[in-house]
Design a protein around this motif. Sequence first.
Motif, PDB file in Angstrom:
ATOM      1  N   LEU A   1       0.837  -1.192   0.000  1.00 16.75           N
ATOM      2  CA  LEU A   1       0.000   0.000   0.000  1.00 16.75           C
ATOM      3  C   LEU A   1       0.874   1.245   0.000  1.00 16.75           C
ATOM      4  O   LEU A   1       1.961   1.258   0.586  1.00 16.75           O
ATOM      5  N   PRO A   2       0.414   2.317  -0.629  1.00 18.14           N
ATOM      6  CA  PRO A   2       1.185   3.554  -0.606  1.00 18.14           C
ATOM      7  C   PRO A   2       1.135   4.185   0.772  1.00 18.14           C
ATOM      8  O   PRO A   2       0.164   4.011   1.508  1.00 18.14           O
ATOM      9  N   ILE A   3       2.170   4.906   1.135  1.00 13.83           N
ATOM     10  CA  ILE A   3       2.152   5.584   2.424  1.00 13.83           C
ATOM     11  C   ILE A   3       1.938   7.079   2.258  1.00 13.83           C
ATOM     12  O   ILE A   3       1.781   7.791   3.231  1.00 13.83           O
ATOM     13  N   GLY A   4       1.887   7.566   1.033  1.00 17.42           N
ATOM     14  CA  GLY A   4       1.534   8.952   0.789  1.00 17.42           C
ATOM     15  C   GLY A   4       2.727   9.874   0.690  1.00 17.42           C
ATOM     16  O   GLY A   4       3.736   9.725   1.390  1.00 17.42           O
TER      17      GLY A   4
ATOM     18  N   VAL B   1       6.118  10.166   2.938  1.00 14.65           N
ATOM     19  CA  VAL B   1       7.415   9.937   2.294  1.00 14.65           C
ATOM     20  C   VAL B   1       8.326  11.127   2.564  1.00 14.65           C
ATOM     21  O   VAL B   1       9.516  10.967   2.862  1.00 14.65           O
ATOM     22  N   GLY B   2       7.765  12.344   2.477  1.00 14.43           N
ATOM     23  CA  GLY B   2       8.565  13.542   2.728  1.00 14.43           C
ATOM     24  C   GLY B   2       9.107  13.604   4.135  1.00 14.43           C
ATOM     25  O   GLY B   2      10.220  14.091   4.363  1.00 14.43           O
ATOM     26  N   ALA B   3       8.325  13.113   5.087  1.00 13.49           N
ATOM     27  CA  ALA B   3       8.760  13.139   6.483  1.00 13.49           C
ATOM     28  C   ALA B   3       9.727  12.007   6.798  1.00 13.49           C
ATOM     29  O   ALA B   3      10.656  12.169   7.597  1.00 13.49           O
ATOM     30  N   THR B   4       9.537  10.840   6.186  1.00 15.70           N
ATOM     31  CA  THR B   4      10.332   9.652   6.505  1.00 15.70           C
ATOM     32  C   THR B   4      11.584   9.528   5.643  1.00 15.70           C
ATOM     33  O   THR B   4      12.643   9.111   6.115  1.00 15.70           O
ATOM     34  N   TYR B   5      11.454   9.893   4.363  1.00 15.94           N
ATOM     35  CA  TYR B   5      12.568   9.796   3.419  1.00 15.94           C
ATOM     36  C   TYR B   5      12.768  11.143   2.720  1.00 15.94           C
ATOM     37  O   TYR B   5      12.536  11.281   1.513  1.00 15.94           O
TER      38      TYR B   5
ATOM     39  N   THR C   1      13.377  17.194  -3.794  1.00 18.03           N
ATOM     40  CA  THR C   1      13.257  16.034  -2.924  1.00 18.03           C
ATOM     41  C   THR C   1      11.859  15.984  -2.308  1.00 18.03           C
ATOM     42  O   THR C   1      11.129  16.974  -2.285  1.00 18.03           O
ATOM     43  N   PHE C   2      11.499  14.816  -1.799  1.00 18.32           N
ATOM     44  CA  PHE C   2      10.220  14.695  -1.109  1.00 18.32           C
ATOM     45  C   PHE C   2      10.182  15.596   0.125  1.00 18.32           C
ATOM     46  O   PHE C   2       9.123  16.125   0.477  1.00 18.32           O
ATOM     47  N   GLY C   3      11.319  15.766   0.785  1.00 18.13           N
ATOM     48  CA  GLY C   3      11.360  16.644   1.953  1.00 18.13           C
ATOM     49  C   GLY C   3      11.054  18.083   1.578  1.00 18.13           C
ATOM     50  O   GLY C   3      10.262  18.762   2.254  1.00 18.13           O
ATOM     51  N   LEU C   4      11.653  18.563   0.491  1.00 18.00           N
ATOM     52  CA  LEU C   4      11.396  19.933   0.053  1.00 18.00           C
ATOM     53  C   LEU C   4       9.966  20.079  -0.461  1.00 18.00           C
ATOM     54  O   LEU C   4       9.307  21.097  -0.213  1.00 18.00           O
ATOM     55  N   LEU C   5       9.478  19.070  -1.176  1.00 14.54           N
ATOM     56  CA  LEU C   5       8.104  19.125  -1.670  1.00 14.54           C
ATOM     57  C   LEU C   5       7.119  19.203  -0.507  1.00 14.54           C
ATOM     58  O   LEU C   5       6.140  19.969  -0.553  1.00 14.54           O
ATOM     59  N   LEU C   6       7.357  18.419   0.552  1.00 13.47           N
ATOM     60  CA  LEU C   6       6.500  18.470   1.735  1.00 13.47           C
ATOM     61  C   LEU C   6       6.547  19.849   2.374  1.00 13.47           C
ATOM     62  O   LEU C   6       5.505  20.419   2.731  1.00 13.47           O
TER      63      LEU C   6
ATOM     64  N   LEU D   1       2.941   7.040  -4.121  1.00 13.79           N
ATOM     65  CA  LEU D   1       3.583   5.730  -4.054  1.00 13.79           C
ATOM     66  C   LEU D   1       5.078   5.829  -3.760  1.00 13.79           C
ATOM     67  O   LEU D   1       5.754   4.813  -3.649  1.00 13.79           O
ATOM     68  N   GLY D   2       5.597   7.049  -3.690  1.00 12.69           N
ATOM     69  CA  GLY D   2       7.020   7.225  -3.458  1.00 12.69           C
ATOM     70  C   GLY D   2       7.849   7.163  -4.717  1.00 12.69           C
ATOM     71  O   GLY D   2       9.080   7.029  -4.657  1.00 12.69           O
ATOM     72  N   HIS D   3       7.215   7.255  -5.895  1.00 11.86           N
ATOM     73  CA  HIS D   3       7.951   7.233  -7.154  1.00 11.86           C
ATOM     74  C   HIS D   3       8.521   8.612  -7.468  1.00 11.86           C
ATOM     75  O   HIS D   3       8.020   9.643  -6.998  1.00 11.86           O
ATOM     76  N   THR D   4       9.551   8.630  -8.291  1.00 12.05           N
ATOM     77  CA  THR D   4      10.076   9.875  -8.835  1.00 12.05           C
ATOM     78  C   THR D   4       9.280  10.225 -10.084  1.00 12.05           C
ATOM     79  O   THR D   4       9.025   9.369 -10.936  1.00 12.05           O
ATOM     80  N   VAL D   5       8.879  11.498 -10.198  1.00 18.20           N
ATOM     81  CA  VAL D   5       8.124  11.962 -11.363  1.00 18.20           C
ATOM     82  C   VAL D   5       9.037  12.830 -12.219  1.00 18.20           C
ATOM     83  O   VAL D   5       9.582  13.830 -11.745  1.00 18.20           O
TER      84      VAL D   5
END
Length: 521
Positions: free
Chosen positions: A7-10, A14-18, A33-38, A228-232
Motif C-alpha cells: 500500500l502507498p504511504i503517501g 514519504v517527505g517526512a520519513t525519506y 526532494t520529497f522533503g522539500l516538496l512536503l 507511491l514514493g515514485h520519482t516523477v
Amino acid sequence: MATDLTLPIGAYSVGATYPDQIAIVAADDTTTTFGLLLERGNRLSNALRALGLRNGDVVAYLLRNEPSFFEVALGVEQVGMYRVPINAHLTPAEVAYIVRDSDARVLVASHDLAAALAPVLDELVEHRFVVGTPVAGWHDYEAWLTAADAGTPADRRLGATMGYTSGTTGAPKGVRRSLAAILPEEVLPAMDRMTRLFGFRAFDGVHLVMAPLYHSAPNTFAVNALHLGHTVVLQPRFDAEAFLTAVAKHHVTSTHLVPTHFHRLLELPEEVRAAADLDSLETVVAAGAPFPPNLKARALAWLGPVVWEYLASTEGLVSVISPTEAMAHPGSVGRLIDAKILDENGEPVAAGEAGLIYFPAGQPPFRYHNDPLKTAATVRADGYATAGDIGRVDPAGYLYLLDRRVDLIITGGVNVYPAEVEQHLAEHPAVADVAVVGMPDPEWGNQVVAVVQLADGEHHRELLPAELDRFCRSVLTRAKCPRHYEFVDTLPRTETGKLLRRVVRDTLSSSNGARPWTLRR
C-alpha cells in the motif's frame, strides 16, 4: 529503500520519513526532494489559511508541467479544499469563466500564462500569484510561500480535485465531490485503486509525464505516483524522440500516453526505435481517445506486454484491459469495473447489444458544480452515472466502446456509430487519421461523411473515395459506409487526443454543403 510494500504511504509521509528521496525531476534536470516538496506543500497550506480560506474553498491554478503544480496539489488537498487545474491553452475569457464558475478564491499561474490574462485581469480573483518572472497585477508566488509557516498545518483534512470537463459538447462544468472528514492518508488506498490496477509498486518506480498535467488523467497518475514514493520526471510536451531519450536517461518504469502519442512514436524510423533502450518500461498506460486495434497491436509488438488501456472520464472509471487481454480481445477496452450497460429505459441490455455505459458516481455521488439540471440528467437515483458513452459487452464480458451518444448518426432510421466506421477506415494504409460525422440530408435525415487525413506519400485523391468505399463495404453494412469523403491536412484534436467533432461539423457546415468527393449510389 523497501520495495515490497503493498500500500502507498503517501507523499506527505514519504517527505517526512525519506526527505532525501527525489520526488520530481524538472525539464531542466533540477530536482526536488520529497522533503522539500512536503515543506513547500505545507507552506502553501498555511499561506492559504492565512488568506482566510477554509474547508471547502477553491484554489484554481494555471500551470505548465512544473514542480509548482504538485506543490499546489499537495498543499490544497491536505487542508480540505478543492483544487481546479485549468487548461493552459484556453483563451483569457475561457480561463476567467472557469475561475468565476468554480468560485475560486485564489489563482496561481505560470508567468507567461499570467501575462496573457491581462485583458481579463479585472474579472479574476484578488488573490492571484505568479510563478516565475513578475507580472503586473499579480503577487509573487515565491515570496508568498517563503513568508508562510513550513510546519504541518493544523486541522488536516482530505481535499479533492474539481476537474472541469473538456467542453467539447458545451461549456465546461466542474465535477465536484463532497469532502469526507478524514485525514489525507486515510483515503490513499482508495486513491491508489486505479494505480494498483496497473501493477504499480510502492517505492519502486519512475513516472514520466509528457502530457499536460492540467488534464485529469496525467494529473491523477502523476500525483498517485508521488503518493507511491515514485520519482516523477517532467517534460514540457510530448516529442517522440525526446520520449525515447527520457526513458533511457531516467530508467522510466511507467508513463501515461494517448493513442496519438503511440502513432507518433511508431512513425519514427525503424532504426531509431530499434536503437532505443526501453528495457526499464513496465507500464505504459493509454487512454483519452479510441485506440485503433491495428495501432495498439503495433505498439504491443514493439514495446512488449506493457501497454495497458482503460476507459474513464473526469466523472469516473469504467474498465481496464491488460496487455495479455488486449491481444486476445482486440478492440476491447476491458472488463467492466462495477459498471453496467443500460438501454433507453434504464434496463440492462443483453450481451452484444448496444447501450449507455453507466459507472458508480461515488459515495456520495458527484455533482456538476452550478448545474443541477446536468447533474440530474447524468446521475441516476441508484448512484450510477453516464458520460454519454455507448458500448456493448460480448458474451465473455469484454466491453467494446461504440461512440458518444451525442455523436450518434441516425441515417434513414439506422444508428451509425462514427467510432466504428473510423476504426475500420484507420486500417487503410492511405489513412493517417479520420473523423466520421453526420451532416444534414433532406432525404435521409443525416448522411455519413468521412474527413480523412492522408498518410505520408502520394495518393491519388480522385481514386481514393471509391477505394475507401470498397474497403468499408467489405466489412460494414451499406448504411454505415460514408457517402462523402473529404481530405484535409490535419484533424482538430485536443492534446489528449480527443477528436473535436463539433469543429469538424462546423467546418463542413461553413463550406456551404460542398462535397468534392461524393459517392453516388
